[in-house]
Design a protein around this motif. Structure first.
Motif, short mmCIF file in Angstrom:
data_model
loop_
_atom_site.label_atom_id
_atom_site.label_comp_id
_atom_site.label_asym_id
_atom_site.label_seq_id
_atom_site.Cartn_x
_atom_site.Cartn_y
_atom_site.Cartn_z
N SER A 332 6.24 15.08 7.35
CA SER A 332 5.10 15.99 7.27
C SER A 332 4.92 16.54 5.87
CB SER A 332 5.25 17.14 8.27
OG SER A 332 6.36 17.95 7.93
N HIS A 333 6.01 16.73 5.13
CA HIS A 333 5.92 17.27 3.77
C HIS A 333 5.24 16.30 2.81
CE1 HIS A 333 9.40 20.34 4.44
NE2 HIS A 333 8.25 20.74 4.94
N ILE A 334 5.30 15.00 3.10
CA ILE A 334 4.62 14.03 2.24
C ILE A 334 3.25 13.66 2.80
CG2 ILE A 334 6.77 13.11 1.31
CD1 ILE A 334 6.52 10.75 3.18
N GLY A 335 2.76 14.45 3.76
CA GLY A 335 1.40 14.27 4.26
C GLY A 335 1.27 13.34 5.43
N GLY A 336 2.38 12.92 6.05
CA GLY A 336 2.32 11.95 7.14
C GLY A 336 2.44 12.59 8.50
N ALA A 337 2.13 11.80 9.53
CA ALA A 337 2.27 12.21 10.92
C ALA A 337 2.84 11.03 11.69
CB ALA A 337 0.93 12.64 11.52
N ILE A 338 3.98 11.24 12.35
CA ILE A 338 4.65 10.16 13.08
C ILE A 338 3.92 9.91 14.39
CG2 ILE A 338 6.82 9.43 14.13
CD1 ILE A 338 8.27 11.26 12.18
N ARG A 339 3.47 8.65 14.58
CA ARG A 339 2.75 8.28 15.79
C ARG A 339 3.69 7.80 16.89
NH1 ARG A 339 -1.59 10.83 13.82
NH2 ARG A 339 -2.67 9.72 12.17
N SER A 340 4.60 6.91 16.55
CA SER A 340 5.53 6.34 17.53
C SER A 340 6.72 5.78 16.77
CB SER A 340 4.86 5.24 18.36
OG SER A 340 4.42 4.18 17.53
N LEU A 350 9.37 3.56 12.31
CA LEU A 350 8.39 4.55 12.72
C LEU A 350 7.00 4.15 12.23
CD1 LEU A 350 10.32 7.82 11.80
CD2 LEU A 350 10.33 6.61 13.97
N ILE A 351 6.01 4.38 13.05
CA ILE A 351 4.61 4.20 12.65
C ILE A 351 4.08 5.56 12.21
CG2 ILE A 351 2.30 3.54 13.39
CD1 ILE A 351 3.55 1.57 15.31
N VAL A 352 3.67 5.65 10.94
CA VAL A 352 3.29 6.94 10.35
C VAL A 352 1.86 6.85 9.84
CG1 VAL A 352 3.89 8.66 8.61
CG2 VAL A 352 5.69 7.28 9.65
N GLY A 353 1.07 7.83 10.17
CA GLY A 353 -0.30 7.92 9.68
C GLY A 353 -0.42 8.92 8.55
N GLY A 354 -1.46 8.76 7.72
CA GLY A 354 -1.74 9.72 6.66
C GLY A 354 -0.95 9.53 5.39
N ILE A 355 -0.30 8.37 5.21
CA ILE A 355 0.50 8.14 4.01
C ILE A 355 -0.40 7.54 2.92
CG2 ILE A 355 2.42 6.81 3.03
CD1 ILE A 355 3.27 9.12 4.78
N PHE A 356 -0.25 8.04 1.71
CA PHE A 356 -1.02 7.55 0.57
C PHE A 356 -0.61 6.13 0.25
CE2 PHE A 356 -1.80 6.92 -3.95
CZ PHE A 356 -3.11 7.40 -4.08
N CYS A 357 -1.58 5.22 0.17
CA CYS A 357 -1.32 3.80 -0.09
C CYS A 357 -1.35 3.56 -1.60
CB CYS A 357 -2.35 2.92 0.61
SG CYS A 357 -2.17 1.16 0.25
N PRO A 358 -0.26 3.07 -2.19
CA PRO A 358 -0.27 2.83 -3.64
C PRO A 358 -1.11 1.64 -4.05
CG PRO A 358 1.79 2.05 -2.69
CD PRO A 358 1.04 2.71 -1.58
N TRP A 359 -1.43 0.76 -3.09
CA TRP A 359 -2.22 -0.44 -3.42
C TRP A 359 -3.71 -0.11 -3.44
CZ3 TRP A 359 2.04 -2.43 -4.72
CH2 TRP A 359 3.16 -2.40 -3.91
N ARG A 360 -4.15 0.68 -2.47
CA ARG A 360 -5.57 1.09 -2.43
C ARG A 360 -5.83 2.38 -3.19
NH1 ARG A 360 -8.78 -0.94 1.71
NH2 ARG A 360 -8.29 -3.13 2.07
#
Length: 404
Positions: A332-340, A350-360
């Motif tokens: 959560s501190h790096i902006g993510g949310a664990i889905r499953s 873990l599947i995590v949403g909201g993570i900053f993508c370094p490629w895009r």
């Protein structure tokens, strides 16, 4: 390269000068209640929101213009309530609700008044509905969490105008995350007798990741209706840091919390018995069978390949109960949310949403990221789930300092 949450150090040996060390030392998160403010600067590849979340402190936003564009910063609660937000120039501020942190149960009531209707009659109808719905909430909390109905405090804030009735209600009862509060709100709406009316007035779209929720005493840029305690006018409302702290949705202090910086000044109050200790805010888990909000049972599945190779079974994890709290806090501190999540042997995925993508160079709106953790060495790395992005790992780091 240094992983996220780490910092490089210099090693000084006698008169030889400074020698840069290749080892990375963990950067421990700052205290969410006693730290001062951090105003991020422009950095390539990192928005101010991401930089603010990475500090591990509460995140806030300010209107920069009337179009709704915002600037983000982070601050400890004590410094924010007593120093920073006390400045009148800061009265267009929002609390940014981070997805994986404990969150008080909150509601947003909105109703637009048509020009043809009687304003007084519309206000009476709105008040009657809100009273009935809040009674429904208190009754459900007292039954579900075994609380005394007379001991469930809440903060009611009002920002109504002639054309729109708007109120925020924040109960001093917390759930593990914003998502859990959203599911609980949906359960309450579905169980309310006037379900259609509740669906129209209670806004169920305010439980999303990084939602900006307006603070008490604040006004939207270009508007003139501040969010005030219910029943108070602008001329009657004087700044009270205690009310600010109690109205912050993710200000959930640990039990027996003591913070002298928040002590009322000039009153001789004992910090141990001051207002922020009364009452303690408990974090409740939603039980099973309540609108799909309960804990998920752990399932085990062995594939044919596992049986043939005598391999480890796949274990499906309940993200609310099976994961270490420190790991959830790190994500959560790096902006993510664990889905499953699943675990096979010593490897956790873990599947995590909201993570900053370094490629895009942005956060994907629909795709998630895969977080792999070796639970023996507590090393971790991310991979983007987007098919168009490289499968190379990123944010490779050691979580030993988190698990300590």
């Amino acid at each position: 390269k240094i992983g996220l949450g780490q910092r490089r150090v210099r090693v000084y040996t006698g008169r030889c000068g400074a020698v840069r060390c290749d080892a990375a030392v963990p950067r421990r998160p700052m205290d969410r209640f006693t730290a001062t403010a951090h105003f991020p600067q422009k950095k390539p590849g990192k928005t101010k929101l991401v930089q603010s979340v990475e500090t591990g402190l509460p995140v806030f936003a300010r209107d920069t213009d009337e179009s709704g564009k915002k600037s983000f910063f982070s601050s400890g609660y004590a410094y924010f309530c007593t120093k920073l937000y006390a400045k009148p120039s800061m009265r267009n501020t929002y609390e940014v609700l981070q997805f994986g942190l404990p969150t008080k149960v909150y509601f947003d009531f909105d109703h637009y008044v048509s020009k043809e209707s009687d304003p007084a009659a519309a206000l009476d109808k709105f008040d009657n509905f809100m009273n009935q719905f809040l009674e429904h909430v208190v009754e459900d909390m007292s039954r579900r969490f075994e609380l005394d109905p007379d001991q469930i405090p809440c903060v009611i804030l009002d920002a109504s105008t002639a054309s729109k009735l708007s109120r925020h209600v924040i109960f001093q009862v917390a759930l593990p995350s914003v998502e859990a509060v959203g599911r609980y709100c949906a359960t309450l709406i579905n169980s309310f007798p006037a379900r259609e009316e509740a669906s129209a007035i209670v806004d169920d779209k305010v439980y999303t990741r990084n939602r900006s929720f307006r603070l008490i005493y604040s006004t939207k840029k270009g508007k003139s209706n501040p969010l005030l305690p219910y029943g108070r006018t602008d001329s009657e409302a004087t700044y009270d840091p205690r009310q600010v702290f109690q109205s912050l949705i993710q200000a959930v202090p640990p039990p027996s919390f003591e913070c002298p910086k928040l002590a009322p000044r000039g009153t001789g109050a004992d910090p141990v018995t001051s207002w922020w200790r009364l009452p303690n805010i408990h974090i409740f888990e939603l039980g099973a069978g309540h609108g799909g909000c309960g804990p998920v049972r752990r399932k085990r599945h062995r594939s044919a390949k596992d049986e043939a190779n005598n391999g480890d079974a796949v274990e499906y994890l309940d993200v609310n109960n099976d994961l270490p709290p420190a790991l959830c806090a790190y994500v959560s501190h790096i902006g993510g949310a664990i889905r499953s999540g699943t675990q096979r042997g010593e490897f956790m995925s873990l599947i995590v949403g909201g993570i900053f993508c370094p490629w895009r160079q942005k956060v994907h709106k629909s795709n998630n990221a895969f977080l792999t953790i070796n639970t023996r060495t507590w090393t971790s790395w991310f991979r983007c789930a987007d098919d168009d992005c490289p499968k190379a790992p990123f944010l490779r780091t050691s979580l030993n300092w988190v698990m300590e």
